[in-house]
Design a protein around this motif. Structure first.
Motif, PDB file in Angstrom:
ATOM      1  N   MET A 184       0.805  -1.220   0.000  1.00  0.00           N
ATOM      2  CA  MET A 184       0.000   0.000   0.000  1.00  0.00           C
ATOM      3  C   MET A 184       0.844   1.278   0.000  1.00  0.00           C
ATOM      4  N   MET A 185       2.090   1.159   0.391  1.00  0.00           N
ATOM      5  CA  MET A 185       2.959   2.332   0.444  1.00  0.00           C
ATOM      6  C   MET A 185       3.357   2.761  -0.974  1.00  0.00           C
ATOM      7  N   PRO A 186       3.244   4.038  -1.250  1.00  0.00           N
ATOM      8  CA  PRO A 186       3.746   4.524  -2.543  1.00  0.00           C
ATOM      9  C   PRO A 186       5.257   4.288  -2.633  1.00  0.00           C
ATOM     10  N   ASP A 187       5.758   4.113  -3.847  1.00  0.00           N
ATOM     11  CA  ASP A 187       7.171   3.810  -4.058  1.00  0.00           C
ATOM     12  C   ASP A 187       8.099   4.904  -3.522  1.00  0.00           C
ATOM     13  N   ASP A 188       7.634   6.150  -3.557  1.00  0.00           N
ATOM     14  CA  ASP A 188       8.498   7.249  -3.153  1.00  0.00           C
ATOM     15  C   ASP A 188       8.450   7.550  -1.648  1.00  0.00           C
ATOM     16  N   ILE A 189       7.741   6.722  -0.876  1.00  0.00           N
ATOM     17  CA  ILE A 189       7.652   6.933   0.568  1.00  0.00           C
ATOM     18  C   ILE A 189       8.193   5.705   1.293  1.00  0.00           C
ATOM     19  N   ALA A 190       9.095   5.952   2.216  1.00  0.00           N
ATOM     20  CA  ALA A 190       9.662   4.867   3.017  1.00  0.00           C
ATOM     21  C   ALA A 190       8.908   4.786   4.344  1.00  0.00           C
ATOM     22  N   CYS A 191       8.907   3.626   4.920  1.00  0.00           N
ATOM     23  CA  CYS A 191       8.235   3.415   6.207  1.00  0.00           C
ATOM     24  C   CYS A 191       9.274   2.898   7.195  1.00  0.00           C
TER      25      CYS A 191
END
Length: 127
Positions: free
Chosen positions: A11-18
């Motif tokens: 679900m995380m967009p590619d440009d956002i890290a978690c």
């Protein structure tokens, strides 16, 4: 937990890290939500003196807990599941006859013979 991690990654967009601590917090929230929902569904189930939590109990629990926004999606998933289950059950039943290696006439003849035997046993028991 692995499933929740997989969902987070998908679900995380590619440009956002978690970050790991954020991911752990999300997992803890998901676990807590599941416990809350399961507990409420269990109470509903017990009120109905049932021994197994059914999908309807979970839907009622979502309503009781104020998660009405989830209901349309949950009901679609439930309906899809029921449809898939009917297809599987139908395939199992038809597969048994097809895999028996006997023709329809042979199966019918066997069924008639068994019925006649059962009727005869019933008659002899009645005398």
């Amino acid at each position: 937990m692995t499933t929740v991690q997989k969902l987070i990654n998908e679900m995380m967009p590619d440009d956002i890290a978690c970050a790991k601590d954020t991911r752990d917090l999300l997992i803890d929230c998901c676990v807590e939500f599941i416990h809350l929902l399961a507990s409420e569904a269990n109470e509903i189930c017990e009120k109905e003196t049932k021994k197994t939590i059914a999908a309807e109990h979970v839907i009622t629990a979502l309503k009781a807990l104020g998660f009405d926004a989830y209901l349309p999606e949950v009901e679609v998933v439930l309906q899809d599941h029921k449809t898939q289950q009917k297809v599987k059950d139908k395939d199992k039943k038809s597969g048994r006859l097809e895999n028996s290696g006997r023709s329809e006439e042979e199966l019918l003849s066997e069924q008639l013979r068994l019925l006649a035997e059962a009727k005869e046993r019933f008659r002899t028991q009645q005398q």
